[in-house]
Design an enzyme around this catalytic site. Structure first.
Site, PDB file in Angstrom:
ATOM      1  N   HIS A  96       0.849  -1.196   0.000  1.00 56.61           N
ATOM      2  CA  HIS A  96       0.000   0.000   0.000  1.00 56.61           C
ATOM      3  C   HIS A  96       0.884   1.246   0.000  1.00 56.61           C
ATOM      4  CE1 HIS A  96      -2.927   3.010   1.289  1.00 56.61           C
ATOM      5  NE2 HIS A  96      -3.870   2.159   0.909  1.00 56.61           N
ATOM      6  N   GLU A 168      -3.781   1.948  -7.236  1.00 56.60           N
ATOM      7  CA  GLU A 168      -4.145   3.067  -6.376  1.00 56.60           C
ATOM      8  C   GLU A 168      -3.320   4.292  -6.766  1.00 56.60           C
ATOM      9  OE1 GLU A 168      -3.213   2.334  -2.267  1.00 56.60           O
ATOM     10  OE2 GLU A 168      -1.121   1.950  -2.748  1.00 56.60           O
TER      11      GLU A 168
END
Length: 253
Positions: A96, A168
């Site tokens: 992430h 993302e």
């Protein structure tokens, strides 16, 4: 036809009371989302509690991170892949942007974690994406290729049949900004194309989620794109009605 997959990343939010309320709301409507894979990824300390609150078989459990080391040992503060498995996790988020930016995780670190997860029977949700500066300077494709190539070098392309990818755009996380559906689709198609150069069959099967301020009011348009296979949801996953609405949008595709 790929099955859509929506996962909620709760990040460092929640306590027993709020989790109980949230999961009660999710359980009440979990059967309304159609043929969609759904998972939630609570903070590690609440994984077991969340699992016990979830209605069996409807919503899967995932971790937000795990140790790079493949075996348990003297690694203070870490959570091993085997521990995640032991409390019922099927998935683990790796790479992430917050882990990369705040904790300095490198592409090589993340690749090693993906290998550990796969070897332990967990499905990694591998996050890739560019910053606004990288996008505006024309580095988007090279940055994402580098992130993917590190993992491919570590585990091989065939293993990607058991990997979920989450695109993302870093500039759209927690900012309220969202890539347009076409912008997101273009990057998803690029990711699939990069994998297809090595194994077209695997590329066609890989679930590629979009993560970047997905809300009930933009989920349908995003999920209608041919290479967007669901979402990795941050803030909206902390509200049962919003998260279910996003899952329902996936189920309508």
């Amino acid at each position: 036809m790929r099955q859509l997959f929506v996962a909620g990343n709760w990040k460092m939010h929640g306590d027993k009371a709020s989790i109980k309320t949230l999961v009660t709301g999710l359980n009440a409507k979990a059967d309304s989302v159609g043929d969609v894979l759904v998972a939630v990824c609570p903070p590690a300390i609440y994984l077991d509690y969340t699992k016990n609150c979830l209605m069996a078989g409807e919503i899967a459990l995932g971790g937000q991170n795990m140790a790079i080391e493949p075996v348990q040992g003297a690694y203070t503060g870490e959570t091993s892949a085997s521990m995640l498995k032991d409390v019922g996790c099927q998935y683990v988020i790796l790479g992430h942007s917050e882990r990369r930016a705040i904790y300095g995780e490198t592409d090589q670190d993340i690749a090693a974690k993906v290998k550990t997860a796969l070897d332990s029977g967990l499905t990694p949700i591998l996050c890739v994406g560019e910053t606004l500066e990288e996008r505006e300077s024309g580095q988007l494709e090279s940055v994402i290729s580098q992130q993917l190539d590190a993992v491919i070098s570590e585990v091989g392309i065939d293993q990607f049949a058991d990997v979920v990818i989450a695109y993302e755009p870093v500039w759209a996380i927690g900012t309220g900004k969202t890539a347009s559906a076409q912008q997101a689709q273009d990057v998803h198609a690029f990711i699939r194309g990069q994998l297809a150069k090595l194994n077209p069959s695997v590329a066609e099967k890989v679930i590629i989620q979009y993560g970047g301020s997905v809300k009930p009011n933009n989920a349908s348009e995003l999920f209608s794109q041919p290479d967007i296979d669901g979402g990795l949801i941050g803030g909206a996953s902390l509200n049962a009605d919003d998260f279910i609405a996003i899952c329902q949008a996936a189920g309508e595709q």
